[in-house]
Structure formats: structure tokens, C-alpha cells
Motif scaffolding. Structure first.
Motif, PDB file in Angstrom:
ATOM      1  N   GLU A 271       0.824  -1.208   0.000  1.00 33.80           N
ATOM      2  CA  GLU A 271       0.000   0.000   0.000  1.00 33.80           C
ATOM      3  C   GLU A 271       0.860   1.259   0.000  1.00 33.80           C
ATOM      4  OE1 GLU A 271      -3.262   0.236  -0.353  1.00 33.80           O
ATOM      5  OE2 GLU A 271      -3.282  -1.934  -0.619  1.00 33.80           O
ATOM      6  N   SER A 273       3.906   1.449  -1.172  1.00 31.07           N
ATOM      7  CA  SER A 273       4.518   1.503  -2.513  1.00 31.07           C
ATOM      8  C   SER A 273       3.544   2.088  -3.525  1.00 31.07           C
ATOM      9  CB  SER A 273       4.943   0.099  -2.954  1.00 31.07           C
ATOM     10  OG  SER A 273       5.916  -0.438  -2.090  1.00 31.07           O
ATOM     11  N   ARG A 274       2.270   1.634  -3.453  1.00 33.27           N
ATOM     12  CA  ARG A 274       1.258   2.144  -4.384  1.00 33.27           C
ATOM     13  C   ARG A 274       1.032   3.638  -4.168  1.00 33.27           C
ATOM     14  NH1 ARG A 274      -2.514  -1.174  -3.032  1.00 33.27           N
ATOM     15  NH2 ARG A 274      -1.897  -2.767  -4.515  1.00 33.27           N
ATOM     16  N   LYS A 275       1.020   4.036  -2.919  1.00 34.70           N
ATOM     17  CA  LYS A 275       0.804   5.444  -2.588  1.00 34.70           C
ATOM     18  C   LYS A 275       1.958   6.299  -3.117  1.00 34.70           C
ATOM     19  CE  LYS A 275      -1.769   8.191   0.201  1.00 34.70           C
ATOM     20  NZ  LYS A 275      -3.212   8.158   0.411  1.00 34.70           N
ATOM     21  N   ASN A 277       4.062   5.601  -5.500  1.00 36.50           N
ATOM     22  CA  ASN A 277       4.063   5.582  -6.962  1.00 36.50           C
ATOM     23  C   ASN A 277       3.029   6.542  -7.543  1.00 36.50           C
ATOM     24  OD1 ASN A 277       2.607   3.935  -9.522  1.00 36.50           O
ATOM     25  ND2 ASN A 277       4.831   4.180  -9.649  1.00 36.50           N
ATOM     26  N   LYS A 278       1.909   6.713  -6.828  1.00 39.45           N
ATOM     27  CA  LYS A 278       0.875   7.635  -7.290  1.00 39.45           C
ATOM     28  C   LYS A 278       1.410   9.061  -7.368  1.00 39.45           C
ATOM     29  CE  LYS A 278      -3.614   9.522  -5.862  1.00 39.45           C
ATOM     30  NZ  LYS A 278      -4.690   9.457  -4.832  1.00 39.45           N
ATOM     31  N   PHE A 279       2.271   9.414  -6.418  1.00 42.98           N
ATOM     32  CA  PHE A 279       2.778  10.778  -6.354  1.00 42.98           C
ATOM     33  C   PHE A 279       4.170  10.934  -6.968  1.00 42.98           C
ATOM     34  CE2 PHE A 279      -0.275  10.524  -2.785  1.00 42.98           C
ATOM     35  CZ  PHE A 279      -1.161  11.486  -3.234  1.00 42.98           C
ATOM     36  N   PRO A 281       5.866   8.765  -9.729  1.00 46.66           N
ATOM     37  CA  PRO A 281       5.706   7.609 -10.624  1.00 46.66           C
ATOM     38  C   PRO A 281       7.000   6.878 -10.957  1.00 46.66           C
ATOM     39  CG  PRO A 281       4.478   9.519 -11.426  1.00 46.66           C
ATOM     40  CD  PRO A 281       5.343  10.002 -10.325  1.00 46.66           C
ATOM     41  N   CYS A 325       3.772   9.100   3.378  1.00 42.78           N
ATOM     42  CA  CYS A 325       3.155   7.824   2.966  1.00 42.78           C
ATOM     43  C   CYS A 325       3.244   6.799   4.093  1.00 42.78           C
ATOM     44  CB  CYS A 325       3.853   7.286   1.715  1.00 42.78           C
ATOM     45  SG  CYS A 325       3.579   8.244   0.208  1.00 42.78           S
ATOM     46  N   THR A 353       1.115  17.622  -4.532  1.00 42.27           N
ATOM     47  CA  THR A 353       1.293  16.256  -4.053  1.00 42.27           C
ATOM     48  C   THR A 353       1.399  16.223  -2.538  1.00 42.27           C
ATOM     49  OG1 THR A 353       2.402  15.532  -6.066  1.00 42.27           O
ATOM     50  CG2 THR A 353       2.868  14.280  -4.074  1.00 42.27           C
ATOM     51  N   ASP A 356      -2.009  16.795  -0.910  1.00 40.51           N
ATOM     52  CA  ASP A 356      -2.875  15.611  -1.007  1.00 40.51           C
ATOM     53  C   ASP A 356      -2.507  14.568   0.048  1.00 40.51           C
ATOM     54  OD1 ASP A 356      -4.362  16.626  -3.087  1.00 40.51           O
ATOM     55  OD2 ASP A 356      -3.220  15.625  -4.656  1.00 40.51           O
ATOM     56  N   ASP A 360      -4.761  13.274   3.232  1.00 39.16           N
ATOM     57  CA  ASP A 360      -5.042  11.854   3.460  1.00 39.16           C
ATOM     58  C   ASP A 360      -4.758  11.432   4.899  1.00 39.16           C
ATOM     59  OD1 ASP A 360      -5.839  11.553   0.855  1.00 39.16           O
ATOM     60  OD2 ASP A 360      -3.968  10.636   0.166  1.00 39.16           O
TER      61      ASP A 360
END
Length: 460
Positions: A271, A273-275, A277-279, A281, A325, A353, A356, A360
Motif C-alpha cells: 500500500e 509503494s502504491r501510494k 508511486n501515485k505521487f 511515478p 506515505c 502532491t 494531497d 489523506d
């Protein structure tokens, strides 16, 4: 979650009042009092957990005397007063794992300290007032921030037997200033604390669920965290010998904290890592390495070309975003995160970024999941507040305030005095500003002031 604060007699605050949302930004130039507000919150947090009031005061920035408000002609006030309103989680747990369900989740805590010269001729401080009450529903304007359909989730209905007795109260008993703490249940014994030799707050002395609302207020305040991230500390692996796995103010132990999180949550690394990568890439995976040979934990990032980078070589901006993150999945992060100038080390293109990620980390009341989480940021970046306004101005869970030093005149001990004090005003077009209709300022004026100094607030 802190929802409102009143301060008088601490540093640059004179009859100061401010209301908070889950995500609150305070904008202002240097020396406008932004950091003083964080100092006040940090002091309250320490007083809720410290066994010595004077040591808690001495741990603050500046000399002991300088913590009390200074007026002209070198006069310092001799009283420091705080009032804090909170929204707390409906369940509280003590150090032994015992749990209790609260009847009231809206609490107000009052604390008053007095400065005096002791027998040795040294500056000293004493507690002379402490109080904890539940906020009456009919007086609770802040709760309107939460929609009616979700309100009872966060502030449960009280079916009967509304409480009228404070959880902590101050009174004169047998000629002595005394703090009284009755049990939550009717008919319980009262505990009395004479204040003639008190060297800690009464709130700090409670650790069990026998007094659940007192414990809830203490746990809320002592959990507040304050970030001033240092890139050198963020880059360092965590040495196992130090035995610490909580992220410090400066960002130390980031690797150990990530290792602890990965042990508790099998999906956390994916999770995070996904977070990330979203910000960012270019990075596709976050790893935590248990370097047993060197007895340390190391963070590594893998990019799209499968190249690996340890935290030692990452940029300050990347490390700051990675930290946020990680914090989102850290149960030890607490209910409130205060972040000094998060824009430092961040390229202007990444400011959105950063915002955001901070958003969160804060509670959205439309989401029914506990626990409560809150972020307060101070900044002098017009880019940051511009991005905030563009993305969040219609969101009542998020608010923007403007900080400025103003000159005031008042009467102190029958003398007219002049002094500099911090004034915070809500920026228009949000729920919080509607609660202060006579104090609103314009976002355009705030941006112009931060960029060019072309803005002034009328003195009060």
C-alpha cells in the motif's frame, strides 16, 4: 482532535482564540506567531504527560521567563491560561489494555499557571486552576461541521442522565486551593489534590480507565506529534541498538518504524509503494531491509528500471513524501500531527502532491472509520496556500488561517500597556470563517502579503 483553543499570557498570545478542522493550514510570514502556536500545543502535550510542570516549561524554546507574555517596558505577565476543546475517540484504553466506552466525546480542558519568585529568589511556577468538562450539545457550534447523518457516529447521543458535574474541578477546600476529581459513575468517591505543593498537572497523574474521560483527555493531548523533518536524519538507516521504532520530530527511526509497520500489516509495504508511486511515478516499490550483519534497518526504493536506491541517496523532497506515505499506515502517529513548513525541500511542482498526502492523513467525517486523525500545518509559502485554495476551498473539513503580529493596548495592574500580539484570522469561504464573520480575510490579500508585504490587518 483539537477543535478550539484559547490562550492568554503565553508568548505572543493575548486573549487569543482559534478554531480547527481536521486539516488546518496557518499561513504567515516569519515572526508572525505561527511557531508559537505549535509551542503552545507542544507545551500542553508535555504537561499532560510530565511529572514536573517547570521542566515541561524549560523544555520550550526560549528562557523560562520568556514563555510568559511580555508587554512594553520589560513587563512580563504572571499568569498563563489555556482552554482546549477536543473531539476524542469514543473508546479509551489504559496502559494495561483495559478499555472503556465514553459517554461524551466532546470535552473542554482548562489549565492556569502562575509565575512567582520562590524562597531562593528564583523564578518558579505553580498550578492554580484545572478543569475538565463535557461540552453541552446545545452549546457546541463546532459540531455543525459534521453532517447530521454522520454526527452521532462522532458525538453519540446521551439518552438520559446528562452530566452536570465536571470531571476535574478547582475549588477552595478548607481554605486551600484544591483540584477535585469525582468518579464518572454516581456515588463514587472524590479524589482531592491540594495545590500548595503541586509540581505536575492533575490530568497527568491519571493512567487507568477508572476515570475514563480524564484518561481520554490525557491520551489525546499527549499523543500530539510535532514534525520538523531533517533530511540527514531521514536518510540514516536505523541502528537496532537504539531500541527505538517511532519516528522522531526530525525523522529519525524512519526505517525501524517502517519495519514495525510491515510486521503488523502484511499489506502495508504494498500500500505504501502504491501510494508513493501515485505521487512519484518513477518509484514502483518500497522495501525495508533487515541488515542483520550490521544490526540496522535500511529503506530501499526501486524505480521503473528496477534500479534500487537506499534512503542515503534520496532527495529531501522524496524523503518527505515517503515519510508522509509511511505515517498514514503508522498506528503510533497519534491523533494530531503538527508540521512546520512542509514545503521545505519540495519542488513547487510537487506542492500539490504534498497537500494531497497531508489531507489523506486527516479524518474525513463522511468516512465512519476511527480513529480520529488531524493535521495542522504552518507555512509562509504563497504557492502552498494557492494550491490549497484551488483544491480544498469548498471542503469544510479543511480550513486556512492567516497569522500576523499586531499592536494592542490594554490595562495590566492598573497601568495602560502596549504590546505586540499574534492575531489569526480565518480566510473566507469556509465553515470556520462563518463562525468568525467579523474577522475574515481574503485569499487574494493573504497571497499578496506573503509575496509582496502589501497587506495589513486593522489593529484591535
Amino acid at each position: 482532535m483539537i477543535t478550539k483553543i484559547k490562550i492568554n499570557g503565553f508568548k505572543s498570545f493575548h486573549n487569543f482564540e482559534m478554531t480547527f478542522t481536521p486539516f488546518t493550514i496557518i499561513a504567515g510570514t516569519n515572526a508572525s506567531g505561527k511557531s508559537n502556536l505549535f509551542d503552545a500545543l507542544e507545551l500542553l502535550s508535555k504537561l499532560a504527560d510530565s511529572d514536573n510542570i517547570k521542566k515541561a516549561l524549560q523544555s520550550q524554546r526560549g528562557d523560562f521567563l520568556e514563555l510568559f507574555s511580555m508587554y512594553d517596558r520589560g513587563i512580563y505577565t504572571d499568569k498563563m491560561e489555556f482552554e482546549v476543546e477536543m473531539l476524542v475517540n469514543s473508546k479509551v484504553r489504559d496502559a494495561w489494555g483495559n478499555e472503556a466506552v465514553l459517554k461524551y466525546t466532546r470535552l473542554q480542558y482548562q489549565l492556569k499557571l502562575r509565575r512567582f519568585v520562590n524562597q531562593s529568589g528564583l523564578e518558579d511556577v505553580e498550578l492554580f486552576h484545572e478543569k475538565l468538562i463535557n461540552l453541552k450539545h446545545q452549546d457546541d457550534k463546532w459540531i455543525e461541521l459534521i453532517s447530521k447523518k454522520n454526527r452521532e457516529i462522532w458525538r453519540p447521543k446521551v439518552p438520559a442522565g446528562k452530566r452536570g458535574v465536571p470531571y476535574i474541578d478547582s475549588d477552595i477546600v478548607e481554605g486551600m486551593n484544591t483540584v477535585i476529581v469525582p468518579q464518572d459513575s454516581k456515588g463514587g468517591n472524590k479524589r482531592r489534590f491540594p495545590l500548595n505543593n503541586a509540581n505536575r498537572t492533575v490530568l497527568s497523574s491519571f493512567d487507568s480507565i477508572d476515570f475514563p474521560h480524564v484518561l481520554a483527555a490525557k491520551e489525546e493531548m499527549k499523543s500530539w506529534k510535532f514534525l520538523q523533518l531533517n533530511p540527514d536524519d531521514l536518510r540514516e538507516p536505523t541502528n537496532k541498538n537504539n531500541g527505538e521504532d517511532e519516528i522522531t520530530i526530525s525523522g529519525k527511526n524512519l526505517a525501524a518504524a517502517l519495519y514495525r509497520i510491515s510486521l503488523k500489516n502484511d499489506f502495508a509495504l504494498k500500500e505504501i509503494s502504491r501510494k508513493l508511486n501515485k505521487f512519484l511515478p518513477q518509484f514502483v516499490e518500497v522495501k525495508i531491509i533487515d541488515d542483520k550483519e550490521n544490526r540496522q534497518f535500511i529503506i530501499k526504493l526501486t524505480d521503473v528500471d528496477k534500479k534500487e536506491y537506499t534512503s542515503r541517496v534520496l532527495s529531501e523532497g522524496t524523503l518527505r513524501i515517503l515519510t508522509l506515505c509511511i505515517l498514514e499506515y503508522d498506528d503510533n502517529f497519534g491523533s494530531l500531527l503538527c508540521f512546520e513548513e512542509p514545503e521545505n525541500g519540495i519542488h513547487p511542482a510537487r506542492i500539490s502532491t504534498m497537500l494531497d498526502l497531508l489531507a489523506d492523513l486527516s479524518t474525513d467525517f463522511s468516512d465512519n472509520e476511527l480513529p480520529l486523525k488531524q493535521v495542522i500545518v504552518n507555512t509562509h509559502s504563497s504557492v502552498l496556500i494557492g494550491e490549497f485554495w484551488k483544491n480544498f476551498k469548498e471542503d469544510n473539513n479543511k480550513s486556512l488561517w492567516f497569522s500576523k503580529m499586531v499592536t494592542k493596548v490594554d490595562v495590566y495592574k492598573n497601568e495602560k500597556i502596549k504590546f505586540e500580539t499574534t492575531k489569526l484570522s480565518p480566510v473566507d469561504k469556509n465553515f470556520i470563517a462563518d463562525l468568525f464573520p467579523d474577522k475574515k480575510v481574503s485569499i487574494l490579500n493573504v497571497k499578496d502579503y506573503l509575496d509582496n508585504g502589501n497587506f495589513s490587518l486593522d489593529n484591535e
